[in-house]
Design a protein around this motif. Structure first.
Motif, mmCIF file in Angstrom:
data_model
loop_
_atom_site.group_PDB
_atom_site.id
_atom_site.type_symbol
_atom_site.label_atom_id
_atom_site.label_comp_id
_atom_site.label_asym_id
_atom_site.label_seq_id
_atom_site.Cartn_x
_atom_site.Cartn_y
_atom_site.Cartn_z
ATOM 1 N N GLY A 59 13.800 -13.648 29.724
ATOM 2 C CA GLY A 59 13.298 -14.650 30.284
ATOM 3 C C GLY A 59 13.683 -16.111 29.919
ATOM 4 O O GLY A 59 13.199 -17.251 30.429
ATOM 5 N N TYR A 60 14.456 -16.039 29.179
ATOM 6 C CA TYR A 60 15.116 -17.560 28.732
ATOM 7 C C TYR A 60 16.147 -18.138 29.596
ATOM 8 O O TYR A 60 16.126 -19.403 29.558
ATOM 9 N N TYR A 61 16.742 -17.327 30.365
ATOM 10 C CA TYR A 61 17.597 -17.797 31.605
ATOM 11 C C TYR A 61 17.623 -16.747 32.470
ATOM 12 O O TYR A 61 17.294 -15.612 32.451
ATOM 13 N N SER A 62 17.944 -17.317 33.769
ATOM 14 C CA SER A 62 17.890 -16.293 34.867
ATOM 15 C C SER A 62 19.325 -15.692 34.987
ATOM 16 O O SER A 62 20.369 -16.162 34.463
ATOM 17 N N GLU A 63 19.586 -14.671 35.918
ATOM 18 C CA GLU A 63 20.606 -14.086 36.230
ATOM 19 C C GLU A 63 21.751 -15.085 36.835
ATOM 20 O O GLU A 63 22.862 -15.177 36.534
ATOM 21 N N ALA A 64 21.053 -16.017 37.764
ATOM 22 C CA ALA A 64 21.645 -17.183 38.350
ATOM 23 C C ALA A 64 22.406 -18.047 37.437
ATOM 24 O O ALA A 64 23.356 -18.467 37.408
ATOM 25 N N GLN A 65 21.493 -18.548 36.376
ATOM 26 C CA GLN A 65 21.997 -19.497 35.431
ATOM 27 C C GLN A 65 23.048 -18.509 34.662
ATOM 28 O O GLN A 65 24.185 -19.427 34.275
ATOM 29 N N PHE A 66 23.040 -17.489 34.217
ATOM 30 C CA PHE A 66 23.880 -16.743 33.700
ATOM 31 C C PHE A 66 25.320 -16.814 34.383
ATOM 32 O O PHE A 66 26.375 -17.291 33.999
ATOM 33 N N ALA A 67 25.049 -16.563 35.754
ATOM 34 C CA ALA A 67 26.444 -16.578 36.474
ATOM 35 C C ALA A 67 26.865 -17.749 36.866
ATOM 36 O O ALA A 67 28.234 -17.762 36.571
ATOM 37 N N SER A 68 26.251 -18.812 36.551
ATOM 38 C CA SER A 68 26.906 -20.123 36.968
ATOM 39 C C SER A 68 27.334 -20.666 35.584
ATOM 40 O O SER A 68 28.636 -21.099 35.648
ATOM 41 N N PHE A 69 26.799 -20.223 34.412
ATOM 42 C CA PHE A 69 27.418 -20.379 33.363
ATOM 43 C C PHE A 69 28.877 -19.628 33.089
ATOM 44 O O PHE A 69 30.032 -20.197 32.704
ATOM 45 N N MET A 70 28.997 -18.565 33.595
ATOM 46 C CA MET A 70 30.084 -17.850 33.385
ATOM 47 C C MET A 70 31.188 -18.298 34.501
ATOM 48 O O MET A 70 32.366 -18.350 34.277
ATOM 49 N N GLN A 71 30.815 -18.658 35.501
ATOM 50 C CA GLN A 71 31.737 -19.541 36.439
ATOM 51 C C GLN A 71 32.448 -20.676 35.607
ATOM 52 O O GLN A 71 33.563 -20.881 35.834
ATOM 53 N N TRP A 72 31.559 -21.372 35.127
ATOM 54 C CA TRP A 72 32.124 -22.670 34.323
ATOM 55 C C TRP A 72 32.926 -22.209 33.338
ATOM 56 O O TRP A 72 33.812 -22.826 33.256
ATOM 57 N N MET A 73 32.766 -21.130 32.484
ATOM 58 C CA MET A 73 33.553 -20.835 31.557
ATOM 59 C C MET A 73 34.922 -20.110 32.064
ATOM 60 O O MET A 73 35.958 -20.620 31.622
ATOM 61 N N SER A 74 34.821 -19.292 32.933
ATOM 62 C CA SER A 74 35.945 -18.891 33.805
ATOM 63 C C SER A 74 36.857 -20.016 34.284
ATOM 64 O O SER A 74 38.246 -20.196 34.152
ATOM 65 N N ASP A 75 36.309 -21.126 34.598
ATOM 66 C CA ASP A 75 36.907 -22.449 35.318
ATOM 67 C C ASP A 75 37.487 -23.142 34.238
ATOM 68 O O ASP A 75 38.843 -23.496 34.192
ATOM 69 N N ARG A 76 36.900 -23.055 33.129
ATOM 70 C CA ARG A 76 37.680 -23.714 31.844
ATOM 71 C C ARG A 76 38.918 -22.880 31.421
ATOM 72 O O ARG A 76 39.785 -23.457 30.911
ATOM 73 N N PHE A 77 38.787 -21.742 31.232
ATOM 74 C CA PHE A 77 39.932 -20.728 31.236
ATOM 75 C C PHE A 77 41.035 -21.099 32.052
ATOM 76 O O PHE A 77 42.170 -21.142 31.586
ATOM 77 N N VAL A 78 40.850 -21.309 33.410
ATOM 78 C CA VAL A 78 41.867 -21.425 34.466
ATOM 79 C C VAL A 78 42.401 -22.887 34.148
ATOM 80 O O VAL A 78 43.748 -22.802 34.023
ATOM 81 N N LYS A 79 41.878 -23.830 33.442
ATOM 82 C CA LYS A 79 42.123 -24.969 33.239
ATOM 83 C C LYS A 79 43.268 -24.979 32.266
ATOM 84 O O LYS A 79 44.207 -25.877 31.927
ATOM 85 N N GLU A 80 42.980 -23.827 31.253
ATOM 86 C CA GLU A 80 44.062 -23.708 30.363
ATOM 87 C C GLU A 80 45.118 -22.795 30.649
ATOM 88 O O GLU A 80 45.903 -22.118 29.741
ATOM 89 N N GLY A 81 45.274 -22.344 31.793
ATOM 90 C CA GLY A 81 46.080 -21.512 32.387
ATOM 91 C C GLY A 81 45.927 -20.018 32.110
ATOM 92 O O GLY A 81 46.846 -19.192 31.934
ATOM 93 N N ALA A 82 44.508 -19.769 31.625
ATOM 94 C CA ALA A 82 44.222 -18.164 31.311
ATOM 95 C C ALA A 82 43.364 -17.805 32.550
ATOM 96 O O ALA A 82 42.453 -18.584 32.939
ATOM 97 N N THR A 83 43.289 -16.535 32.606
ATOM 98 C CA THR A 83 42.402 -15.770 33.571
ATOM 99 C C THR A 83 41.490 -14.593 33.135
ATOM 100 O O THR A 83 41.958 -13.859 32.411
ATOM 101 N N ILE A 84 40.209 -14.757 33.376
ATOM 102 C CA ILE A 84 39.330 -13.780 32.719
ATOM 103 C C ILE A 84 39.141 -13.056 34.236
ATOM 104 O O ILE A 84 38.720 -13.508 35.177
ATOM 105 N N ASP A 85 39.442 -11.503 33.862
ATOM 106 C CA ASP A 85 39.500 -10.669 35.161
ATOM 107 C C ASP A 85 38.150 -10.185 35.808
ATOM 108 O O ASP A 85 37.858 -10.316 36.764
ATOM 109 N N ARG A 86 37.552 -9.937 34.642
ATOM 110 C CA ARG A 86 35.723 -9.141 35.140
ATOM 111 C C ARG A 86 34.921 -9.630 33.986
ATOM 112 O O ARG A 86 35.213 -9.733 32.803
#
Ligand SMILES: [Mg+2]
Ligand SMILES: [Zn+2]
Length: 187
Positions: A59-86
């Motif tokens: 209960g420290y954070y929700s599924e939605a908060q996790f998903a939005s954080f992972m989206q932010w991380m993924s976007d950071r990788f894209v900015k560095e030219g890298a792709t997280i697939d799954r």
């Protein structure tokens, strides 16, 4: 032909593990992670995050908060030219989680469930795949899933490295393996 994967634990491998990181302002990327993922993209590996996230069950954070954080991380990788697939995550905990999240699941590492799901979803060549984790439970999950190359990153105690795993002090130590050409079997 089956695809190879670079499996990455998240906390302690991609970002510094401060405990239950789920906000961009708490995310400090680990040296070499962007170059590592870029190289894995170039050499044809599927880049797959496998992460225990009992903070959701607790209960420290929700599924939605996790998903939005992972989206932010993924976007950071894209900015560095890298792709997280799954990204595969386990929100459960056998005794500390709330409600339906409290269970002995098959996905929480050291169980191999997240790896098994990825293998089925992406038709992966597990013996040719690589895992980088920072805990023995990562190594055990990888071994049970049949991952051929398991690396324990940043372990202080070399005696803590389980059989079948290799210790690394820097992420880019796996570069030669990512670049290695498969042996050609002559007919
Ligand atoms: Mg970790
Ligand atoms: Zn689980």
């Amino acid at each position: 032909m089956k695809r190879k994967a670079l499996f990455l634990d998240r906390d302690g491998v991609m970002n510094v593990d401060f405990g239950y990181v789920h906000q961009p302002e708490r995310c400090v990327f680990i040296a070499g992670i962007f170059d590592l993922v870029c190289l894995a993209n170039e050499t044809g590996y599927a880049v797959i995050v496998v992460t225990n996230q009992a903070g959701i069950g607790r209960g420290y954070y929700s599924e939605a908060q996790f998903a939005s954080f992972m989206q932010w991380m993924s976007d950071r990788f894209v900015k560095e030219g890298a792709t997280i697939d799954r990204v595969y995550h386990c929100p459960h905990h056998p005794d500390a989680a709330l409600g339906a999240y409290r269970k002995s699941c098959l996905c929480r590492k050291p169980s191999p469930g997240m790896f098994d799901a990825a293998r089925q979803d992406l038709d992966l060549d597990m013996p040719a795949s690589i895992l980088i984790g920072d805990k023995r439970s990562d190594m055990e999950a990888g071994r049970r899933a049949g991952v051929g190359h398991c690396f324990l990153f940043g372990s202080k105690e070399k005696s803590e490295v389980p059989n079948g795993a290799l210790a690394i002090d820097a992420l880019l130590e796996v570069t030669p393996l990512l670049k290695a050409k498969p042996a050609i079997i002559q007919a």
